[in-house]
Scaffold this active site. Structure first.
Site, PDB file in Angstrom:
ATOM      1  N   LEU A  29      29.526  20.573 -23.557  1.00 42.29           N
ATOM      2  CA  LEU A  29      28.466  20.308 -22.470  1.00 42.29           C
ATOM      3  C   LEU A  29      27.148  19.588 -23.004  1.00 42.29           C
ATOM      4  CD1 LEU A  29      28.868  24.082 -21.333  1.00 42.29           C
ATOM      5  CD2 LEU A  29      29.754  22.080 -20.393  1.00 42.29           C
ATOM      6  N   GLY A  32      23.541  17.279 -18.454  1.00 42.23           N
ATOM      7  CA  GLY A  32      24.181  16.895 -17.310  1.00 42.23           C
ATOM      8  C   GLY A  32      24.762  18.295 -16.564  1.00 42.23           C
ATOM      9  N   HIS A  33      25.588  19.015 -17.473  1.00 43.42           N
ATOM     10  CA  HIS A  33      26.215  20.179 -17.030  1.00 43.42           C
ATOM     11  C   HIS A  33      25.272  21.173 -16.710  1.00 43.42           C
ATOM     12  CE1 HIS A  33      29.474  18.130 -19.745  1.00 43.42           C
ATOM     13  NE2 HIS A  33      30.312  18.364 -18.574  1.00 43.42           N
ATOM     14  N   SER A 182      29.827  13.326 -22.057  1.00 40.32           N
ATOM     15  CA  SER A 182      30.374  13.740 -23.238  1.00 40.32           C
ATOM     16  C   SER A 182      31.021  12.730 -24.028  1.00 40.32           C
ATOM     17  CB  SER A 182      31.744  14.644 -22.737  1.00 40.32           C
ATOM     18  OG  SER A 182      30.994  15.556 -21.859  1.00 40.32           O
TER      19      SER A 182
HETATM   20  P1  AMP Z   1      33.036  16.827 -16.957  1.00 39.71           P
HETATM   21  O1  AMP Z   1      32.915  17.762 -18.143  1.00 39.71           O
HETATM   22  O2  AMP Z   1      32.644  15.430 -17.815  1.00 39.71           O
HETATM   23  O3  AMP Z   1      34.479  17.033 -16.128  1.00 39.71           O
HETATM   24  O4  AMP Z   1      32.016  17.074 -15.983  1.00 39.71           O
HETATM   25  C1  AMP Z   1      31.854  18.164 -15.464  1.00 39.71           C
HETATM   26  C2  AMP Z   1      30.865  18.183 -14.150  1.00 39.71           C
HETATM   27  O5  AMP Z   1      29.657  17.637 -14.764  1.00 39.71           O
HETATM   28  C3  AMP Z   1      31.419  17.091 -13.096  1.00 39.71           C
HETATM   29  O6  AMP Z   1      30.714  17.541 -11.951  1.00 39.71           O
HETATM   30  C4  AMP Z   1      30.276  15.850 -13.495  1.00 39.71           C
HETATM   31  O7  AMP Z   1      30.221  15.032 -12.538  1.00 39.71           O
HETATM   32  C5  AMP Z   1      29.047  16.555 -14.031  1.00 39.71           C
HETATM   33  N1  AMP Z   1      28.351  15.703 -15.055  1.00 39.71           N
HETATM   34  C6  AMP Z   1      28.481  15.078 -16.076  1.00 39.71           C
HETATM   35  N2  AMP Z   1      27.622  14.180 -16.533  1.00 39.71           N
HETATM   36  C7  AMP Z   1      26.802  14.507 -15.641  1.00 39.71           C
HETATM   37  C8  AMP Z   1      25.403  13.817 -15.532  1.00 39.71           C
HETATM   38  N3  AMP Z   1      24.826  12.998 -16.650  1.00 39.71           N
HETATM   39  N4  AMP Z   1      24.569  14.234 -14.533  1.00 39.71           N
HETATM   40  C9  AMP Z   1      25.024  15.218 -13.764  1.00 39.71           C
HETATM   41  N5  AMP Z   1      26.182  15.843 -13.737  1.00 39.71           N
HETATM   42  C10 AMP Z   1      27.055  15.244 -14.626  1.00 39.71           C
END
Ligand code: AMP
Length: 274
Positions: A29, A32-33, A182
């Site tokens: 995390l 963004g998360h 990530s």
């Molecule tokens: P992930 O863990 O990469 O599957 O991402 C989980 C959620 O976090 C997804 O909805 C992604 O689009 C969101 N996410 C990842 N990076 C960012 C970011 N930089 N800004 C906003 N949301 C993000």
């Protein structure tokens, strides 16, 4: 914060919570998360977050085994962010023996990430539908960083008439413009210095398109700029923001989307245009 790892624990936790906002993640995390969790809290809902590195959305030559995992660090961040529930299912819970139902996406899933990563969005749609069934959220929060994913999930929810509101949340960026991800931790120092060129190139291209410059020439130039920065562009495209169909001139709503390989890391970014 309640930590649930089994259906029994999830059922007990869910019974105490009423309507919830849901943030699905694969862990590792970052801010963004956390901005998704903040958005859910702003809506006044208790927040549930899931951490599950979903094998079915990775291709055979992708980084499933190497995907960063930091459960203890992630749980501390969720707790600190004020999550009410953390859902950490195992692969056996998500894909039990005899599991026989998989969602096959067309429409917004066909091109771009869908073409470069065959099966990726089928895996995403299937796991998200299962998570929605498990958590029954009122609203679910997805990052605009993965623009195509938001459109695919929205389409899936509309088509299957799932009773959940999909809320897109703006991309969180480093001060130099690089979208948080990530996988950024795998950039070398030199690659990290080049990585913001993706956002800068898209920003410039969006301005040119709005100013009336020909779309094909602008996209061609943008790919050239990415290559100059040491990237291997996969696609740079102007698309209808919901259907993800390529457009040759400015439509409303339009989105500029791009993916490029920098060293071993695949960078994604996108911007609204006009
Ligand atoms: P992930 O863990 O990469 O599957 O991402 C989980 C959620 O976090 C997804 O909805 C992604 O689009 C969101 N996410 C990842 N990076 C960012 C970011 N930089 N800004 C906003 N949301 C993000």
């Amino acid at each position: 914060m309640i930590i649930a790892r089994t259906f029994e624990e999830l059922r007990a936790a869910r019974a105490t919570l009423g309507s919830i906002g849901f943030v699905p993640t694969m862990g590792a995390l970052h801010e963004g998360h956390l901005s998704l969790i903040e958005a859910a809290k702003t809506a006044g809902l208790p927040v549930a977050a899931s951490i599950f590195v979903n094998p079915t959305q990775f291709g055979p030559r992708e980084d499933f085994a190497r995907y960063p995992r930091d459960e203890a660090g992630d749980l501390a961040k969720l707790e600190e962010a004020g999550c009410a529930l953390a859902w950490l299912p195992t692969a056996d819970i998500m894909y039990p023996p005899h599991d026989s139902t998989h969602i096959q996406m067309a429409g917004p899933a066909l091109h771009w990430e869908g073409a470069s990563r065959p099966g990726h969005f089928n895996g995403v749609a299937t796991v998200v539908a299962k998570l929605f069934g498990q958590l029954r959220p009122q609203a679910a929060y997805f990052g605009e960083k993965d623009w195509q994913q938001v459109q695919v999930v929205s389409r899936m929810v509309a088509d299957l008439v799932l009773p959940v509101e999909i809320v897109p949340v703006p991309t969180v960026r480093e001060a130099d413009g690089l979208a948080l991800s990530s996988r950024n931790r795998y950039l070398t120092a030199e690659e990290r210095r080049a990585a913001p060129r993706l956002y800068a190139t898209l920003t410039h291209a969006a301005q040119e398109i709005v100013a009336g410059k020909e779309v094909a020439a602008t996209l061609h130039h943008a790919r050239h700029e990415l290559a100059q920065a040491g990237m291997v562009p996969d696609y740079v495209a102007l698309v209808h923001a919901q259907s993800l169909e390529a457009v040759s001139g400015l439509v409303h709503p339009a989105r500029l989307i791009a993916a490029a390989k920098l060293g071993h890391v695949r960078l994604l970014d996108n911007l609204p245009v006009g």
